[in-house]
Design an enzyme around this catalytic site. Structure first.
Site, short mmCIF file in Angstrom:
data_model
loop_
_atom_site.label_atom_id
_atom_site.label_comp_id
_atom_site.label_asym_id
_atom_site.label_seq_id
_atom_site.Cartn_x
_atom_site.Cartn_y
_atom_site.Cartn_z
N LYS A 1 86.18 68.16 88.02
CA LYS A 1 87.32 67.24 88.14
C LYS A 1 87.62 66.59 86.79
O LYS A 1 88.78 66.46 86.39
CB LYS A 1 87.03 66.16 89.20
CG LYS A 1 87.14 66.71 90.63
CD LYS A 1 86.59 65.76 91.69
CE LYS A 1 86.52 66.48 93.04
NZ LYS A 1 85.82 65.70 94.07
N GLN B 1 82.68 60.48 95.28
CA GLN B 1 82.20 61.82 95.59
C GLN B 1 81.30 61.78 96.83
O GLN B 1 80.35 61.02 96.89
CB GLN B 1 81.44 62.39 94.38
CG GLN B 1 80.95 63.82 94.56
CD GLN B 1 82.11 64.81 94.70
OE1 GLN B 1 83.10 64.75 93.97
NE2 GLN B 1 82.01 65.71 95.67
N ASP C 1 92.50 60.27 97.47
CA ASP C 1 92.02 61.23 98.47
C ASP C 1 92.86 61.18 99.75
O ASP C 1 92.85 62.11 100.54
CB ASP C 1 90.56 60.92 98.83
CG ASP C 1 89.59 61.83 98.10
OD1 ASP C 1 90.01 62.93 97.68
OD2 ASP C 1 88.42 61.45 97.94
#
Ligand SMILES: NC(=O)C1=CN([C@@H]2O[C@H](COP(=O)(O)OP(=O)(O)OC[C@H]3O[C@@H](n4cnc5c(N)ncnc54)[C@H](OP(=O)(O)O)[C@@H]3O)[C@@H](O)[C@H]2O)C=CC1
Ligand SMILES: NC(=O)C1=CN([C@@H]2O[C@H](COP(=O)(O)OP(=O)(O)OC[C@H]3O[C@@H](n4cnc5c(N)ncnc54)[C@H](OP(=O)(O)O)[C@@H]3O)[C@@H](O)[C@H]2O)C=CC1
Lengths: 296, 296
Positions: B55, B99, B122
């Site tokens: 990422k 995460q 997200d």
């Protein structure tokens, strides 16, 4: 002849209201507190006034204290918000309900979202809907009344949901969409039909359970129904009827005469889902009061 | 032989990342501001570390400033929340990503819900999911990355969604459920299959579009697929393979060898949906920065 079990929403709703009334008197005895429901009515639509009157009556019968704010059609959004804010802060009010539709010059979303989520007994707050959609997370504080009433009817009639094929016709925020989420929560395999669906009849015919909420009178014909399926008809649709004193009669989304010979169980209109909605509103108000006061 | 169009997620993702990079340089020129993404990694799982590294690399390539907080496995929830709170308050951070999975002793929900909804790139916040489910209301601030990537692939390959039968296999909070909501928003007629579904094959075979996210290697056989259907395979599943240097290979939920002869289009694994997820994360971060700074 009718072979289907008639799902008697009126009598189930009565039973539930009795259960709620006895819970409330137990609560009152133990804690001295009764649940309170505030209804906000803006404008003078006759149908809305009738709904509000019925809700008030049902509250009183169950032992729920009802509060009412009646505002004229030409009120401002701010005036409505002021009442909501007062009810939000009033500890004797456990549920707040804004009667819809609101006058055109008001933003429905702004007003509905002003209701504190802990008092949103309609369960329409997006955070509640999000929780309804998500699994393994915080539960919704309230389940929207009409879809909750549909599921409650299935439960009270001992109809299995888990593993069944369920088809929901309609996807509105207040009925179809939350009904689909609730069925899925109970492990049905759900398909959702809407106005853009190309072959609704073919899909509906696969269902073990149909919940219809489209507002289209008699749309669901006998040919849409698998023999033995269970039909929950949410539709309440006026159709012209010169023979009736009012000039119209109320019918569901489902062609009852055909369906009652094919389905294994069916809700009539009226007397099916309709009475359940108010019962669930009382239930949500009681749940709210119990939660605030830690009463089990 | 393969007759299906191979949906090349890797190349679409690259194209999207290029588009994002040029948007970001335009933004930087005009406003002096670049988007920022903060990633919080707790513990030392190798796979998580790899994801975070990828990422970061993708951010840098696109011109997004990346921030990282690495915490040891035995950190407390409070320590994680402290970092989230700092990133919440930091105006140069436009997206915050925790995460997963978190260490067992932490409450995932508490931690995820601490991320400000305006920075929840997200899209997992229940309020966002609620908005995704509701129609005619405020739009979600962010659409969850993997399902957004699936829909983007359909769009970029010119595949019609409206009025089509879509079957989503899997109903997880992060893939299946939001994918079903997105398809429905685009007017597909959606059915959702899960582990309690009795006749998944029969239902899947009715689909014009299948999105599968179950984590079950090769579950969807050729016999599940209607000739000409479009297959989006989200699954990334390691299966033993002594012949491979790593001892395993990655396969999807769909039996590719069979499906590629029946479907009209299919995503490979790897190289299908996988690369799209990161591209959509960058896209959400850019959307967030544009929104905060009113940049169009
Ligand atoms: N029993 C009770 O207490 C209650 C009863 N009702 C009744 O339920 C019915 C539905 O109400 P509500 O959900 O508010 O209605 P809405 O008008 O908000 O939604 C109707 C839904 O049905 C879909 N639809 C419309 N026509 C068709 C068609 N021909 N084929 C397939 N789908 C169709 C629409 O699709 P699309 O999304 O594509 O437009 C929409 O999703 C009404 O009769 C209402 O009076 C409602 C609330 C409470
Ligand atoms: N490409 C990417 O970037 C991403 C890929 N993935 C991959 O996607 C897959 C799914 O991930 P995720 O959604 O997180 O998984 P979850 O385990 O959270 O959910 C799996 C879903 O599949 C359903 N399911 C499991 N077994 C069956 C079965 N035999 N038949 C029908 N349904 C079944 C489950 O049903 P039930 O609800 O009844 O248990 C559940 O809803 C994994 O392979 C994962 O690695 C995930 C995220 C991102």
């Amino acid at each position: 002849e009718t072979t289907a079990t008639i799902i008697d929403g009126k009598s189930v709703a009565k039973q539930i209201k009795d259960e709620i009334a006895s819970e409330i008197s137990r609560m009152k005895e133990t804690t001295g507190i009764v649940p309170g429901l505030a209804v906000i009515l803006v404008g003078d639509r006759k149908d809305s006034a009738t709904y509000v009157r019925n809700k008030k009556k049902a509250c009183e019968a169950a032992g729920i204290k009802s509060y009412e704010a009646k505002l004229p059609e030409d009120s401002t959004e701010e005036e409505v918000l002021k009442f909501i804010s007062e009810f939000n802060d009033d500890p004797s009010v456990h549920g707040i309900l804004v009667q819809l539709p609101l006058p055109r010059h008001m933003n429905e979303e702004t007003i509905l979202n002003a209701v504190r989520i802990e008092k949103d007994v309609d369960g329409f707050h997006p955070l509640n809907i999000g929780r309804l959609a998500m699994r393994g997370r915080q539960e919704p504080l309230f389940v929207p009344c009409t879809p909750k009433g549909c599921i409650e009817l299935l439960h009270r009639y001992g109809i299995d949901i888990k593993g069944k094929r369920a088809v929901v016709i309609g996807r509105s925020n207040i009925v179809g969409m939350p009904a689909a989420l609730l069925l899925q929560r109970e492990d049905a395999t759900v398909s959702i039909i809407h106005s853009r669906t190309k072959n609704p009849e073919e899909i509906a015919r696969q269902a073990d359970i149909i919940i219809s909420a489209t507002g289209q009178p008699n749309m669901v014909k006998g040919s849409w129904i698998k023999p033995g399926a269970v039909i929950i008809d949410v539709g309440i649709n006026p159709v012209d009827d010169p023979a009736s004193p009012r000039g119209y009669q109320l019918v569901g989304d489902v062609c009852y005469e055909e369906a009652c010979k094919i389905a294994s169980a069916i809700t009539p209109v009226p007397g099916g889902v309709g009475p359940m909605t108010i019962a669930m509103l009382l239930s949500n108000t009681l749940i709210s009061a119990k939660r605030v006061h830690n009463f089990e």
